[in-house]
Design a protein around this motif. Structure first.
Motif, PDB file in Angstrom:
ATOM      1  N   THR A  48     -43.907   8.732 -28.594  1.00 35.50           N
ATOM      2  CA  THR A  48     -43.561   7.671 -27.651  1.00 35.50           C
ATOM      3  C   THR A  48     -42.432   8.128 -26.734  1.00 35.50           C
ATOM      4  O   THR A  48     -41.710   9.080 -27.049  1.00 35.50           O
ATOM      5  N   ILE A  50     -39.458   6.245 -23.841  1.00 37.91           N
ATOM      6  CA  ILE A  50     -38.904   5.061 -23.215  1.00 37.91           C
ATOM      7  C   ILE A  50     -38.107   5.511 -21.999  1.00 37.91           C
ATOM      8  O   ILE A  50     -37.384   6.512 -22.043  1.00 37.91           O
ATOM      9  N   SER A  51     -38.230   4.767 -20.918  1.00 38.33           N
ATOM     10  CA  SER A  51     -37.558   5.128 -19.671  1.00 38.33           C
ATOM     11  C   SER A  51     -36.049   4.919 -19.782  1.00 38.33           C
ATOM     12  O   SER A  51     -35.579   4.250 -20.711  1.00 38.33           O
ATOM     13  N   THR A  55     -37.192  -0.155 -19.475  1.00 41.33           N
ATOM     14  CA  THR A  55     -38.216  -1.037 -18.929  1.00 41.33           C
ATOM     15  C   THR A  55     -39.617  -0.562 -19.267  1.00 41.33           C
ATOM     16  O   THR A  55     -40.516  -1.382 -19.520  1.00 41.33           O
ATOM     17  N   ASN A  56     -39.814   0.751 -19.256  1.00 43.30           N
ATOM     18  CA  ASN A  56     -41.148   1.310 -19.459  1.00 43.30           C
ATOM     19  C   ASN A  56     -41.226   2.091 -20.762  1.00 43.30           C
ATOM     20  O   ASN A  56     -40.271   2.780 -21.151  1.00 43.30           O
ATOM     21  N   THR A  57     -42.376   1.949 -21.416  1.00 41.23           N
ATOM     22  CA  THR A  57     -42.644   2.708 -22.626  1.00 41.23           C
ATOM     23  C   THR A  57     -44.077   3.228 -22.610  1.00 41.23           C
ATOM     24  O   THR A  57     -44.940   2.674 -21.919  1.00 41.23           O
ATOM     25  N   ASN A  58     -44.311   4.253 -23.376  1.00 44.41           N
ATOM     26  CA  ASN A  58     -45.647   4.827 -23.502  1.00 44.41           C
ATOM     27  C   ASN A  58     -45.803   5.292 -24.945  1.00 44.41           C
ATOM     28  O   ASN A  58     -44.839   5.815 -25.530  1.00 44.41           O
ATOM     29  N   TYR A 101     -39.555  10.838 -16.902  1.00 44.97           N
ATOM     30  CA  TYR A 101     -40.283   9.987 -17.852  1.00 44.97           C
ATOM     31  C   TYR A 101     -41.620  10.677 -18.120  1.00 44.97           C
ATOM     32  O   TYR A 101     -42.536  10.619 -17.306  1.00 44.97           O
TER      33      TYR A 101
END
Length: 121
Positions: A48, A50-51, A55-58, A101
């Motif tokens: 994973t 995280i920005s 705000t953003n995750t993957n 990111y």
């Protein structure tokens, strides 16, 4: 710069663990933070990211819906909450920092030392 991962251990399948990664020396809020893992006998894989703002995750498909990444910029720490753990989650888990990111390990600038997670069946 130092990234210190902690929180690993031995847990039964279906259990939970929370990993932490504390950093020193980084301007933490400028960096995306990733978690990677290396299962026994296998190559390192993305888990994973995280920005910088959070705000953003993957997530990797294998952990979606079970793992949650978060960060506390005031504490210079990133967390990985792992629920519904499976034996195939067994690995050494690494945190890493990148100015971009990204899910690609080679684009990360700094790496922690890793923490062992073992999930028994």
């Amino acid at each position: 710069v130092q990234l210190q991962a902690s929180g690993g251990g031995l847990v039964q399948a279906g259990g939970s663990l929370r990993l932490s990664c504390a950093n020193s020396g980084l301007t933490f809020s400028h960096y995306a933070m990733g978690w990677f893992r290396q299962p026994p006998g296998k190559e390192r894989e993305f888990v994973t990211v995280i920005s910088p703002s959070g705000t953003n995750t993957n997530y990797a498909d294998s952990v979606k819906g079970r793992f949650t990444v978060s960060r506390g910029n005031a504490k210079n720490t990133v967390y990985l909450q792992m629920n519904s753990l499976k034996p195939e989650d067994t690995a050494v888990y690494f945190c890493a920092a990148a100015l971009s990111y990204t899910t690609f390990g080679r684009q990360y600038d700094y790496w922690g030392q890793g923490t062992q997670v073992t999930v028994s069946s």
